[in-house]
Design an enzyme around this catalytic site. Structure first.
Site, short mmCIF file in Angstrom:
data_model
loop_
_atom_site.label_atom_id
_atom_site.label_comp_id
_atom_site.label_asym_id
_atom_site.label_seq_id
_atom_site.Cartn_x
_atom_site.Cartn_y
_atom_site.Cartn_z
CD GLU A 1 -2.12 2.60 -4.52
OE1 GLU A 1 -1.24 2.05 -5.59
OE2 GLU A 1 -1.49 1.51 -3.89
CD GLN A 2 -3.22 3.11 5.07
OE1 GLN A 2 -2.36 3.23 4.85
NE2 GLN A 2 -4.12 2.53 6.34
CB VAL B 1 -0.75 0.31 1.20
CG1 VAL B 1 0.21 0.02 2.41
CG2 VAL B 1 -2.18 1.57 0.91
CB SER B 2 1.52 4.53 -2.50
OG SER B 2 0.21 4.38 -2.63
CB THR B 3 0.73 7.86 2.28
OG1 THR B 3 2.09 7.17 3.14
CG2 THR B 3 0.22 8.38 2.60
#
Length: 540
Positions: free
Chosen positions: A15-16, A11-13
């Site tokens: 996308e989260q 997960v990237s910040t």
């Protein structure tokens, strides 16, 4: 079919927060998928706050190493975009995994690698993933630029989450972002500018004085020269914030905490979008501070062992970096700072130049000062420059008045033609009498206003009289006397006042002058008019 599964979650910040791809949610779905496939156990590989644009992610690399051992039957991820967003990267990773294990995804089936239809569908899925990423990026950038063009702040600093610059408070409102002045910090900013304007202090002296007065710094426990430098150079403080001033570039390596290293580089001026914000200092004060700092940088430091006439006035014609002075075994020399390997990954290969002439090479100080002497002794160049009336305030005012006079006369003639057309339209019954009188009254009012402005401009021109030009012969005589007896400090002052600079190439030097002249020097040095077309494209 039983076996051990590798579960990969990422997960990237962004996308989260935007998609809700939380790590626990991915883990739960991937674990359920592993149980459905009959896996007896699972090993977890995780990448947190990692972009899919790069393959050197710790979690993905560990997963590939585990697959290479041949002890794992399955490789499970939520979706193909968890592996990578680029189609080529996706196919590479999938091929490496399928040499030892079976690949499966929660959102869709991988299918049989030996089946052409399944492989085609998998490729299409990867292509759509890459397309989605490109379109999302395009929409995000377009939306941010449109927001900036509407006069709003897109991002207060060079990275997301930046708290905002010293002296301002950022309200963090996504709908109406704005800066408000923090008076306590703004008073410190104004004090720093006053120290430069009134006392000419440098960065180190200002930082020392702030620490001595125990002024709280923007961050940390003490003031540094870099902090002071940012305050003195930001356009923000005279009321102009630049959106898209910085761009992020990823470099090799990672920080001690494991994050990917990045650099923040400034974008070209034409790519930035300015936004008005409350000013702390005036634009004139900011410009004066930049000029004072420039002069301080060009001034020879006290205690310098050797004297270099052109320090701060030379740049490399090959790479664009500045030329520094340095003592050498064969004498004093100027050298491009890009020739040092630690300054760049691609060192400059330009040559160094001697400060003073020797038997083989003309020295830069000697060559350029000889040319300066010739120019100052040539009254025709000075007379030609001054005849253009660019250096006399009275001449500039006269030019402005004459231009204004022409525009007013043109406007007046247009109004008179319009008035005549109104009479014609009334005679032809195109306009009623009421409408004709109303329009004629408006035109007459405009004619009277323009006529008054014309009379005032003509009156100002009549009292100015002719532009007084100086006595060129007396000016020439005074300069010749000074130039012939000039010491080092006076030479430096003349170079600074005339803003003379040079570009150094392998076999020649180009000198930039305030005068309109071009001349060769010793078949090695070329002078070029700084206002001539194509200055940015030097002759090779």
């Amino acid at each position: 079919m039983s076996g051990v599964a590798i579960i990969y979650i990422r997960v990237s910040t962004e996308e989260q927060s935007r998609k809700g791809y939380s790590l626990p949610d991915q883990l739960e779905k991937c674990t359920q998928k592993a149980e459905e496939m009959g896996a007896c156990d699972a090993v977890l590989c995780t990448d947190y706050a990692e972009t899919a644009a790069y393959l050197d992610r710790p979690g993905l690399q560990r997963a590939l190493e585990l697959v290479a051992t041949g002890r794992y039957a399955y490789f499970i991820a939520l979706d193909v975009d968890r592996l990578a967003r680029d189609l080529g990267d996706q196919l590479y990773v999938t091929e490496e995994i399928e040499k030892r294990a079976r690949v499966e995804f929660v959102t869709h089936r991988r299918g049989d690698p030996g089946n052409p239809e399944d492989t085609l569908f998998y490729h299409i899925k990867g292509a759509f993933s890459q397309y989605e990423r490109a379109k999302t990026r395009q929409r995000t950038i377009a939306g941010a630029r449109q927001k900036a063009k509407s006069g709003r702040i897109v991002r207060p600093g060079c990275y997301p989450g930046h708290p905002g610059p010293y002296g301002y408070r950022y309200n963090k409102d996504p709908q109406n972002p704005e800066f408000s002045i923090v008076e306590e910090e703004a008073a410190v900013v104004r004090k720093i500018y006053r120290w430069v304007l009134d006392e000419g202090l440098g960065l180190q002296a200002i930082a020392a004085r702030l620490n001595q007065e125990k002024v709280p710094p923007p961050r940390g426990v003490k003031w540094y020269t870099s902090m002071v430098g940012r305050i003195l150079t930001k356009e923000l403080y005279y009321g102009e914030f630049h959106n898209f001033k910085w761009r992020t570039v990823t470099v090799e390596g990672r920080t001690p905490s494991g994050r990917r290293r990045t650099r923040y580089l400034t974008r070209p001026v034409e790519e930035r979008i300015p936004v008005k914000v409350p000013p702390i200092v005036s634009r004139e004060e900011w410009k004066r501070v930049q000029e004072i700092r420039r002069q301080n940088g060009l001034r020879v430091r006290k205690g310098r062992k050797h004297q270099y006439l052109l320090v701060g006035h030379i740049r490399c014609g090959e790479c664009g970096r500045s030329y520094n002075s340095e003592p050498h075994g064969t004498g004093l020399r100027y050298r491009c700072i890009g020739t040092r390997k630690q300054m760049s990954s691609t060192p400059c290969t330009n040559r160094s130049w001697p400060v003073h002439s020797n038997s083989r090479t003309p020295g830069l100080d000697d060559v350029i000062w000889d040319e300066i002497s010739k120019r100052l002794k040539d009254a025709s160049l000075i007379e030609k420059e001054l005849a253009g009336k660019r250096r006399f305030p009275d001449a500039a005012v006269r030019d402005k008045l004459e231009k204004e006079l022409q525009e007013l006369e043109l406007h007046l003639s247009e109004l008179r033609r319009h008035r005549e057309s109104l009479f014609e339209m009334r005679l032809e019954n195109v306009l009623s009498e009421k409408e004709f009188r109303f329009r004629l009254l408006k035109v007459n009012d405009k004619v009277n206003i323009i006529q008054q402005k014309l009379d005032e401009a003509r009156r100002k021109l009549s009292v100015m009289g002719p532009v007084k030009m100086p006595d060129f012969h007396a000016l020439q005589k005074a300069y010749i006397a000074k130039v012939e007896n000039a010491d080092f400090d006076l030479k430096r002052e003349i170079i600074g006042k005339l803003n003379i600079s040079a570009k150094v190439y392998r076999r020649r030097v180009e000198i930039f002058w305030p005068f309109s002249c071009t001349q060769k020097v010793d078949n090695l040095t070329h002078n070029r008019d700084c206002r001539a077309p194509g200055r940015c494209r030097p002759r090779k």
